[in-house]
Design an enzyme around this catalytic site. Structure first.
Site, PDB file in Angstrom:
ATOM      1  N   TRP A 102       0.825  -1.217   0.000  1.00  0.00           N
ATOM      2  CA  TRP A 102       0.000   0.000   0.000  1.00  0.00           C
ATOM      3  C   TRP A 102       0.848   1.251   0.000  1.00  0.00           C
ATOM      4  O   TRP A 102       0.540   2.207  -0.715  1.00  0.00           O
ATOM      5  CB  TRP A 102      -1.018  -0.042   1.141  1.00  0.00           C
ATOM      6  N   ASP A 171      -1.649   6.810   6.114  1.00  0.00           N
ATOM      7  CA  ASP A 171      -2.713   5.940   5.619  1.00  0.00           C
ATOM      8  C   ASP A 171      -3.012   4.958   6.745  1.00  0.00           C
ATOM      9  O   ASP A 171      -2.194   4.087   7.064  1.00  0.00           O
ATOM     10  CB  ASP A 171      -2.219   5.212   4.361  1.00  0.00           C
ATOM     11  N   LYS A 195     -12.896  -1.412   6.455  1.00  0.00           N
ATOM     12  CA  LYS A 195     -12.292  -2.378   7.369  1.00  0.00           C
ATOM     13  C   LYS A 195     -12.799  -2.145   8.797  1.00  0.00           C
ATOM     14  O   LYS A 195     -13.454  -2.994   9.366  1.00  0.00           O
ATOM     15  CB  LYS A 195     -10.774  -2.301   7.305  1.00  0.00           C
TER      16      LYS A 195
END
Ligand code: PMP
Length: 359
Positions: A102, A171, A195
């Site tokens: 990511w 993030d 999530k």
């Protein structure tokens, strides 16, 4: 009704009581005779919902008035692009730490629009850890430092965040609201909702208000943080359903005692799996102990054939989502806030059983 043991990485398990509440309000929310999806986003009823969702995030994370809380679309992936466009002024550089899939995607996007310094990369070590503070090669003039606090695929996380003079950007998609975080250390925090916060199709951005005006005039209006801040996340039609689900999820976390309380449960859940993984040479974790995630637990068996066997039996026993990401293979259990302790306990027992039979 059958609720399966859900270890999906995202979209992922949601709290049962939140789903039940949403179900009970689906046809008639608060006596208005319609669901949240049928309401005007300009109505005062919806305004109350988005205000409550924002207040929920502010309370749970301790977000001060110095920050704006935005509800945007485009997932966390759009933030990979918006961030450098807005906060890295023309001709300037930004620091990025490459901790895995990511962070790499954020870097790839940042490189398109300007100077991107890789302050550290874990690639040569197969992304098995986060860096130590003295390993970061930061540029003194960097506009900001970007980190991914929890790598969903690699299963590594920053236990402590780096000290930096440049604004720190994070993030937090796969760990937001899983442990207390001092928001004041960050200039901007972003997370896809799917999530720990709610359904997909929504991203949360917490941004220090003074940074919002940095965007050069060449940035399209829709891609400016200032646009969304000025219009209270309603420059265009927002994801009303997603925002409503965030509101319910925040209420659920508050009912459990807040983020510190949920962190305790999360550590317990993660500990149960790491204990099995470390208990013998049958399993192994590719992640260094200091960097282990408590949200995404990854592990391997001796060979891929055994992993396939484990996954097939697990599926048969009602455990879903355990296959590691296709880019790395292996096994991964995503145990976000909403995954019940009982599911993790059942998985740990199943692992011990599998080991005994194989042994
Ligand atoms: N960052 C992290 C850490 C992620 O786990 C994900 C999604 N799995 C993303 C960014 C991308 O999020 P989205 O799919 O919402 O764009």
């Amino acid at each position: 009704m059958m609720r399966i043991h859900n270890f999906n990485a995202g979209p992922a398990a949601m709290p049962l009581s939140v789903l039940e509440r949403a179900q009970s309000e689906l046809l008639d929310l608060g006596g208005f005779g319609m669901s949240v999806m049928e309401m005007s986003h300009r109505s005062k009823e919806f305004q109350a919902i988005i205000d409550a969702a924002e207040k929920g995030i502010r309370r749970l994370m301790g977000v001060s008035d110095e920050y704006a809380v935005l509800f945007l679309q485009g997932g966390a992936s759009l933030q990979f692009a918006m961030l450098p466009l807005n906060l890295r002024r023309p001709g300037k550089s930004a620091d990025y730490v490459d901790t895995g899939s990511w962070a790499s995607k954020a870097i790839k996007e940042a490189k398109i629009t300007g100077n991107t310094n890789i302050a550290w990369s874990g690639k040569a070590e197969n992304y098995s850890r986060v860096p130590k503070p003295n390993e970061l090669k930061l540029l003194p003039e960097a506009e900001y430092l970007h980190i991914c606090t929890n790598e969903t695929i690699g299963g590594i996380r920053w236990m402590q965040f780096p000290e930096t003079d440049a604004p720190l950007i994070a993030d937090m998609s796969s760990e937001i609201l899983s442990r207390p975080v001092d928001v004041n250390k960050f200039a901007l925090i972003y997370a896809g909702a799917q999530k720990n916060l709610g359904p997909s199709g929504l991203a949360i951005v917490i941004i220090r208000k003074d940074l919002v005006e940095r965007a050069p005039e060449t940035v399209p209006i829709f891609l400016r943080y200032s646009t969304h801040m000025a219009d209270g996340s309603m420059y265009n039609t927002p994801n009303t359903w997603g925002i409503y689900m965030v509101k319910l999820t925040c209420e659920w976390i508050e009912s459990l005692g807040g983020v510190a309380a949920i962190q305790k449960i999360n550590e317990k859940k993660a500990g149960m799996l790491y204990e099995v993984i470390d208990s013998s040479g049958f399993w192994h974790s590719p992640v260094e102990k200091d960097s282990r995630s408590i949200m995404n637990i990854v592990w391997r068996l001796q060979n891929e054939a055994l992993e396939e066997q484990f996954l097939a039996q697990a599926k048969h026993m009602g455990f879903v989502g355990l296959k590691g990401h296709r880019s790395v293979g292996g096994i991964r259990a995503s145990i976000y806030n909403a995954v019940p302790l009982e599911s993790v306990d059942a998985l740990a027992s199943f692992m011990k059983d599998f080991e005994r039979k194989q042994g």
